[in-house]
Scaffold this active site. Structure first.
Site, PDB file in Angstrom:
ATOM      1  N   THR A  15     -43.684  50.672 -23.737  1.00 58.90           N
ATOM      2  CA  THR A  15     -43.726  49.645 -22.644  1.00 58.90           C
ATOM      3  C   THR A  15     -45.078  49.128 -22.520  1.00 58.90           C
ATOM      4  O   THR A  15     -45.056  48.321 -21.539  1.00 58.90           O
ATOM      5  CB  THR A  15     -43.007  50.063 -21.499  1.00 58.90           C
ATOM      6  OG1 THR A  15     -43.679  51.529 -21.144  1.00 58.90           O
ATOM      7  CG2 THR A  15     -41.496  50.594 -21.649  1.00 58.90           C
ATOM      8  N   THR A  96     -54.863  52.757 -29.954  1.00 57.58           N
ATOM      9  CA  THR A  96     -55.587  52.771 -28.841  1.00 57.58           C
ATOM     10  C   THR A  96     -57.023  52.963 -29.149  1.00 57.58           C
ATOM     11  O   THR A  96     -57.470  54.014 -29.671  1.00 57.58           O
ATOM     12  CB  THR A  96     -55.052  53.973 -27.736  1.00 57.58           C
ATOM     13  OG1 THR A  96     -53.733  53.809 -27.691  1.00 57.58           O
ATOM     14  CG2 THR A  96     -55.704  53.600 -26.399  1.00 57.58           C
ATOM     15  N   TYR A 158     -58.898  41.757 -41.837  1.00 58.06           N
ATOM     16  CA  TYR A 158     -58.021  40.660 -41.629  1.00 58.06           C
ATOM     17  C   TYR A 158     -58.847  39.478 -42.599  1.00 58.06           C
ATOM     18  O   TYR A 158     -58.015  38.905 -43.512  1.00 58.06           O
ATOM     19  CB  TYR A 158     -57.625  40.054 -40.580  1.00 58.06           C
ATOM     20  CG  TYR A 158     -57.260  40.866 -39.345  1.00 58.06           C
ATOM     21  CD1 TYR A 158     -56.607  42.183 -39.759  1.00 58.06           C
ATOM     22  CD2 TYR A 158     -57.384  40.468 -38.065  1.00 58.06           C
ATOM     23  CE1 TYR A 158     -56.172  42.894 -38.629  1.00 58.06           C
ATOM     24  CE2 TYR A 158     -57.040  41.371 -36.962  1.00 58.06           C
ATOM     25  CZ  TYR A 158     -56.599  42.466 -37.465  1.00 58.06           C
ATOM     26  OH  TYR A 158     -56.084  43.261 -36.245  1.00 58.06           O
ATOM     27  N   GLU A 208     -69.718  49.689 -42.693  1.00 60.43           N
ATOM     28  CA  GLU A 208     -70.501  49.129 -41.960  1.00 60.43           C
ATOM     29  C   GLU A 208     -71.868  49.931 -41.949  1.00 60.43           C
ATOM     30  O   GLU A 208     -71.852  51.118 -42.398  1.00 60.43           O
ATOM     31  CB  GLU A 208     -70.150  49.381 -40.449  1.00 60.43           C
ATOM     32  CG  GLU A 208     -69.078  48.334 -40.205  1.00 60.43           C
ATOM     33  CD  GLU A 208     -68.364  48.569 -38.729  1.00 60.43           C
ATOM     34  OE1 GLU A 208     -69.049  49.126 -37.717  1.00 60.43           O
ATOM     35  OE2 GLU A 208     -67.148  48.253 -38.626  1.00 60.43           O
ATOM     36  N   HIS A 246     -82.284  62.941 -28.814  1.00 66.74           N
ATOM     37  CA  HIS A 246     -83.028  63.960 -29.443  1.00 66.74           C
ATOM     38  C   HIS A 246     -82.214  64.869 -30.420  1.00 66.74           C
ATOM     39  O   HIS A 246     -82.397  64.796 -31.631  1.00 66.74           O
ATOM     40  CB  HIS A 246     -83.941  64.980 -28.405  1.00 66.74           C
ATOM     41  CG  HIS A 246     -84.757  65.863 -29.208  1.00 66.74           C
ATOM     42  ND1 HIS A 246     -85.653  66.648 -28.241  1.00 66.74           N
ATOM     43  CD2 HIS A 246     -85.174  66.102 -30.522  1.00 66.74           C
ATOM     44  CE1 HIS A 246     -86.107  67.412 -29.454  1.00 66.74           C
ATOM     45  NE2 HIS A 246     -86.196  67.044 -30.520  1.00 66.74           N
TER      46      HIS A 246
END
Lengths: 311, 458
Positions: A15, A96, A158, A208, A246
């Site tokens: 929901t 999430t 994508y 990355e 550090h």
């Protein structure tokens, strides 16, 4: 990972805005979404999918499920995943973002003890083009085929899938494993899954510059992955400031002692090249490299080995 | 986000880690009301490391010395940061200094305990001396004792140091921290421990469930933390890193969604020898109306992008349900808000050129666009008049029948990357024209055009 078009899927947080949007999209793609869970929303429906208050109620009604896809807000992720694991679900995908790292640490400990595969957090999930959509991949960029794609980022997946599809190269599985810093499953795990997946012939790895995941994956590719791997590393020329504390610097230095440093692009590319990974300079080079690898692989497979009798 | 030393020490005190009696000093005058006995140490409260070497830590034996020292420290920027507050602390005699930390190792996906028998500056100089213990399962003090022994400690220190580590770990978990560090941890002649300096980094994702930390950080924000300086847009704490400025002389601004794709786009610009002024990474919100949120971010991103007056702006949004027409509307609104011309683009007249030049109306789409824009023109003029003394210009333009006016620089050229161009963008040619946008399906082609547009404009 075991996923087919007959896999039964439960959506936790159905929901929530993203849950409500993507549950029907997943279903219309052919995914068997059998139930949703949202505390306080029991005995209601979202797009014709029955909603329950508890995972155990959903399973009692719909039978065992194979995968849970989690859309709950970040601070509820820990609880939702623990509930799914307690109910016996062993494949869980967290879309999430912004899950507190210590919550993930706790989840990873439980997942390891229960042999649960967790994908994410902060990811658009997994798509098996033509069969199954778990999460938020825009279906229009994908088509079925032999290329397995693993990525840490959503929109770059994508982008590359779009390049492959336009070049006539379909995908076997596309797994975006998440952009958060503590992830449920690693690049190595996914390399292994794609290496074992029958439909995957070539693996494309999108990395990355920041973080150490690609370093950790490189030796694994060299020793354990048989299929050709093509990598694209984004951010090679981008200004990335790594504000390391550090102690983080010490951790990095210790990694350096162990063999690999922290995220230096040149080092990362060298490590991948050492593992016989072909590096694409731009996203558009990926299809070319994939085609070459596919041709070589198919030619090698067609060539009879000395042990085989000639047909 | 890093806390200042005095804030870190307040957290230490909460969990029972010994800290010295201390007092915050907001101005040299406040030293007259000092409640700590001399001699004292005065420490600049900035987040940069290396305060000692930079001269931000000074001893004082009496009020006169202290006021003089405080005046110096307040004026001393460390890594560009001026202190808002100094910390006055009692002086403490130590026999040795240790280094202790709890940090999250993102690859191991576990917290790690770090320790070195050589603390203080020595720890910074040689990470090789630092021992580590990974907290594989639920924490129990034996992990801490394991580290103490690995550090080469013996006797009562094994227990006292591991007790301190246990408290640090508790703080780490309770407050969702990325880092808790004590350096140095002083060991007095009688074996007592004292956290002489400390560093705490809060995790941005978890901040909202720790009101006490938010309160501390809000205080930091109020106190002239101007880092980022992203214009008039109010941003919440985790959003501060939203706009990344790259090169003040750069010609392009990039608005993209998703870090991986943003980085790839930046790389492509670089390959085309373009220069980037900055970029904004739009994020997919997980709650609320996430689509409206995306356009909201685009709007704010455009506003920030326009501030830096780039020659061209590349908008690259990937995902399902992203509408080209809504993107264009957002761009048009941002331009109008700036008092920029929104209408068929002219061959880029620069300042000094007459505004009375008739508009070239060559194509059908341009005519159509002009008609559409006519209705919106008063708003453009109003915005222009309200902004900065362009009233005269606007009146002149109106008199001449020109529909809008330029305010200062000409609006940048927009390159819109539309991955599935064939589906919708062709139908929006007029709207594109109106905001000066070109739609391109292929990413590399879009980058190429953006770089070229920037160079031409320059």
């Amino acid at each position: 990972m075991h996923l087919t078009s007959s896999s039964k899927v439960l959506i936790q947080g159905i929901t929530e805005p993203l849950g409500q949007t993507y549950a029907p999209l997943m279903r219309s793609y052919g995914t068997r979404v059998v139930a949703g869970v949202s505390p306080g929303w029991g005995q209601t429906e979202v797009a014709g999918i029955p909603v329950f208050d508890l995972v155990e109620q959903a399973i009692a009604a719909a039978g065992e499920v194979d995968v849970a896809v989690v859309f709950v807000p970040p601070y509820e992720v820990l609880d939702a995943v623990l509930e799914a694991i307690a109910a016996g679900i062993r494949q869980i995908l967290i879309t999430t973002g912004g899950v507190p790292p210590m919550d993930m640490v706790q989840l990873v400990r439980v997942a390891e003890a229960t042999e649960t595969l967790i994908v994410g957090p902060n990811c658009p999930g997994i798509i098996v083009p033509g069969e199954l959509l778990l999460g938020m991949h825009p279906a229009e960029f994908y088509s079925p085929g032999p290329v397995g794609l693993i990525s840490r980022s959503s929109t770059l997946s994508y982008e590359v899938a779009n390049h492959l599809t336009r070049a006539g190269l379909g995908q076997s599985i596309v797994a975006s494993i998440g952009a958060d810093r503590v992830l449920g499953s690693s690049l190595q795990q996914w390399l292994q899954i794609l290496d074992e997946d029958e439909r995957t012939e070539v693996i494309v790895l999108l990395g990355e510059v920041s973080g150490n995941n690609e370093f950790a994956a490189a030796p694994h590719i060299a020793t354990a992955i048989d299929k050709p791997v093509i990598a694209y590393i984004a951010g090679r020329y981008a200004p990335i400031d790594r504000t390391m504390g550090h102690a983080n610097a010490i951790i990095a230095a210790r990694l350096a002692i162990a063999g690999r440093g922290q995220g230096d692009v040149t080092e990362k590319l060298a490590a991948l090249k050492e593992a016989k990974v072909k590096i694409a300079e731009t996203p558009s080079q990926i299809p070319t490299l994939v085609k070459r690898a596919l041709t070589q692989r198919r030619r090698a497979a067609a060539r009879p080995t000395p042990a085989d009798p000639a047909p | 986000m890093d806390l200042l030393e005095y804030q870190a020490k307040a957290l230490f005190a909460e969990v029972g880690i010994p800290v010295l009696p201390s007092q915050q000093i907001g101005s040299p005058k406040e030293l007259k009301g000092l409640r700590i006995p001399y001699p004292i140490v005065l420490k600049s409260q900035v987040r940069a490391s290396g305060r000692g070497r930079a001269g931000g830590v000074r001893f004082a034996a009496n009020t006169i010395d202290a006021v003089a020292a405080a005046q110096v420290i307040f004026k001393l920027p460390i890594a560009g940061e001026h202190p808002e507050v100094l910390l006055a602390e009692a002086k403490y005699d130590v026999e040795r200094e240790l280094y202790l930390a709890v940090v999250l190792d993102y690859n191991a996906r576990r917290p790690v305990l770090l320790g070195s028998a050589k603390g203080g500056m020595a720890a910074e100089l040689s990470p090789d001396w630092v021992q580590q213990v990974v907290v594989e399962e639920t924490f129990s003090p034996y992990y801490a004792r394991r580290l103490a022994l690995a550090m080469g400690l013996s006797g009562p220190l094994v227990r006292t140091v591991s007790d301190t580590l246990e408290r640090m770990y508790r703080l780490f978990v309770e407050k969702d921290l990325d880092l808790v560090e004590i350096n140095p941890l002083g060991v007095a002649a009688n074996g007592d421990l004292m956290a002489l300096d400390g560093k705490v980094t809060a995790n941005d994702s978890a901040l909202n469930r720790h009101p006490d930390l938010l309160h501390l950080l809000a205080h930091l924000e109020v106190n002239g933390d101007t880092e980022g300086g992203d214009g008039p847009i109010a941003m919440t704490v985790p959003e501060r890193s939203w706009l990344r400025r790259v090169d003040p002389d750069g010609q392009l601004m990039i608005l993209c969604n998703g870090m991986g794709l943003t980085l790839a786009t930046l790389d492509l610009v670089r390959r085309q020898r373009g220069t980037v002024a900055g970029f904004v990474n739009l994020r997919w919100a997980s709650g609320g109306d996430f689509m409206a949120d995306l356009y909201g971010q685009l709007k704010r991103g455009l506003s920030v992008a326009l501030d830096s007056q780039p020659e061209a702006i590349l908008v690259n949004l990937m995902g399902s349900g992203i509408s080209v027409s809504r993107t264009l509307e957002t761009i048009a609104a941002a331009l109008r808000h700036r008092g920029h011309w929104v209408g068929p683009r002219r061959s880029t007249p620069r300042s000094g050129e007459s505004l009375r030049d008739p508009m070239p109306t060559a194509t059908k789409s341009q005519v159509r666009a002009r008609r559409q824009v006519t209705a919106k023109a008063p708003a453009v003029l109003a915005a222009g008049m309200g902004m900065d003394g362009t009233t005269g210009l606007a009146a002149g333009a109106e008199e001449a029948g020109v529909l809008g006016t330029f305010q200062g620089a000409i609006a940048p050229r927009f390159i819109l990357r539309v991955p599935r161009l064939e589906d919708e963008a062709a139908a929006l040619a007029a709207e594109m024209e109106a905001v000066g946008a070109i739609a391109v399906a292929d990413l590399e082609e879009a980058v190429k055009l953006a770089v070229r547009a920037a160079v031409v404009a320059h």
